[in-house]
Enzyme design. Structure first.
Site, PDB file in Angstrom:
ATOM      1  N   PHE A  85     -22.464   5.250  -4.650  1.00 55.38           N
ATOM      2  CA  PHE A  85     -23.854   5.478  -4.266  1.00 55.38           C
ATOM      3  C   PHE A  85     -23.985   6.462  -3.096  1.00 55.38           C
ATOM      4  CE2 PHE A  85     -23.655   0.898  -5.612  1.00 55.38           C
ATOM      5  CZ  PHE A  85     -24.144   1.113  -6.893  1.00 55.38           C
ATOM      6  N   THR A  86     -22.860   7.050  -2.704  1.00 56.40           N
ATOM      7  CA  THR A  86     -22.882   7.905  -1.511  1.00 56.40           C
ATOM      8  C   THR A  86     -22.264   9.273  -1.756  1.00 56.40           C
ATOM      9  OG1 THR A  86     -20.791   6.905  -0.777  1.00 56.40           O
ATOM     10  CG2 THR A  86     -22.830   5.909   0.039  1.00 56.40           C
ATOM     11  N   GLY A 109     -17.514   5.141  -3.247  1.00 54.04           N
ATOM     12  CA  GLY A 109     -18.482   6.215  -3.073  1.00 54.04           C
ATOM     13  C   GLY A 109     -19.504   6.344  -4.185  1.00 54.04           C
ATOM     14  N   TYR A 121       0.830  -1.204   0.000  1.00 52.79           N
ATOM     15  CA  TYR A 121       0.000   0.000   0.000  1.00 52.79           C
ATOM     16  C   TYR A 121       0.865   1.254   0.000  1.00 52.79           C
ATOM     17  CZ  TYR A 121      -4.227  -2.775   0.857  1.00 52.79           C
ATOM     18  OH  TYR A 121      -5.279  -3.649   0.759  1.00 52.79           O
ATOM     19  N   LEU A 136     -17.598   0.236  -0.186  1.00 52.32           N
ATOM     20  CA  LEU A 136     -18.391   1.417  -0.533  1.00 52.32           C
ATOM     21  C   LEU A 136     -18.378   1.709  -2.030  1.00 52.32           C
ATOM     22  CD1 LEU A 136     -17.435   3.795   2.405  1.00 52.32           C
ATOM     23  CD2 LEU A 136     -19.690   2.827   1.969  1.00 52.32           C
ATOM     24  N   ALA A 137     -17.762   0.817  -2.807  1.00 54.53           N
ATOM     25  CA  ALA A 137     -17.681   1.002  -4.270  1.00 54.53           C
ATOM     26  C   ALA A 137     -17.153   2.387  -4.623  1.00 54.53           C
ATOM     27  CB  ALA A 137     -19.044   0.752  -4.923  1.00 54.53           C
TER      28      ALA A 137
END
Length: 320
Positions: free
Chosen positions: A235-236, A233, A59, A230-231
């Site tokens: 859908f958020t 974001g 990472y 959360l893909a």
């Protein structure tokens, strides 16, 4: 086999994913601003009562672990309050070789040593093998695990992106259970559901997800962890929905957030938390506000009807 809470009573329903810490992947060092951003994200996770942190040696090319180690060094006594998980076995391409996976004993052990140095700790609570090495010799992996365990450098082991046959094969060589499998699962990435709904149907061929993996993990108490939960974001509010299904799902998430008096992030994560497999979402945002919004998912119990409404909206058509 025993659930992850048996091994780690502090295990949270949510995991903070540290992939966004330490700066960008193409920079050699972490700037002052990126360090501050990383520290603020860790602060926010702790304030949200998240004590489970997920790393990987790759990472931000090691900087995520390094900046987290600096945070630990600045907060005496914190390490013992946390569950630290890291991953190894992905090797980047270099001038001599292509990108590859490496489950050789020496590479696993050396990767752990380097992670411990960067994290400034003596041990990992959990080590995951990041992606399946097609040249895996299970006895060699078992030797690496045994040495790390005997030396007190790793308490427990798991995998990431494994199907159930690979899990079963590796488990056959190990005296202790693999306790976790981290997979891509979200309201956007639905193959883990679609392969079951479309069993024996032609449409199912387009939704391969190593059939039976979710059920294998349930039967054997292997903790399912969801990366990309959360893909990013979608859908958020973090990304703009493009397809009709994405737009309809985003609208439904917003509507349900109002109905449940919570955040859109909480609804997206509650979709995973509702599943009987006991999925543990890994959240990767570095925004303190969004981290706090995610924590609200623990107070949401979606109704069966709302869960299916989200599923149907996300798949873009009615169930067969």
């Amino acid at each position: 086999m025993l659930p992850i809470q048996h091994f780690f009573p502090k295990a949270d329903a949510l995991v903070y994913g540290c992939m966004g810490l330490g700066g960008s992947w193409d920079q050699a060092t972490t700037s002052k601003e990126q360090r501050e951003l990383s520290f603020n994200a860790i602060d926010a996770a702790l304030q949200a009562n998240i004590r489970f942190f997920d790393h990987a040696d790759i990472y931000t090319r090691g900087k995520a672990e390094a900046v987290f180690g600096d945070y630990l060094a600045a907060h005496s006594g914190l390490r013992e309050q946390l569950i630290l998980q890291s991953k190894c076995a992905i090797r980047f391409a270099d001038p001599s070789f292509v990108g590859r996976y490496d489950f050789s004993k020496n590479y696993i052990i050396e990767s752990v040593h380097q992670s411990l140095q960067r994290l400034q700790t003596d041990y990992l609570d959990i080590l995951l093998l990041h992606r399946p090495d097609q040249l895996m010799w299970v006895d060699e992996v078992a030797e690496a695990f045994a040495e790390l365990k005997q030396q007190g450098k790793v308490k427990a082991f798991g995998v990431s992106n494994f199907g159930w046959p690979q899990l079963q094969l590796l488990q056959s060589a190990l005296p202790e259970p693999l306790i976790a499998n981290q997979l891509q699962m979200s309201l956007k990435d639905l193959n883990w559901l679609e392969q079951n709904v479309l069993t024996a149907m032609p449409d199912g061929a387009a939704h391969h997800y190593s059939y039976g993996t979710v059920e294998y993990c349930q039967l054997n108490n292997v903790q399912l962890q969801a990366w990309g939960s959360l893909a990013q974001g979608l859908f958020t509010g973090g990304r703009t929905p493009e397809t009709a299904a994405e737009q309809a799902t985003a609208a439904l998430v917003s509507s349900l957030a109002a109905d449940y008096q919570t955040s859109p992030e909480a609804i997206a994560l509650a979709f995973l938390l509702k599943h009987p497999a006991g999925i543990q979402p890994v959240i990767g945002t570095t925004s303190p506000a969004r981290i706090a919004a995610c924590q609200k998912a623990l107070a949401v119990n979606l109704s069966r009807e709302h869960w299916y409404a989200l599923y149907v909206a996300a798949r873009g058509k009615a169930l067969p």
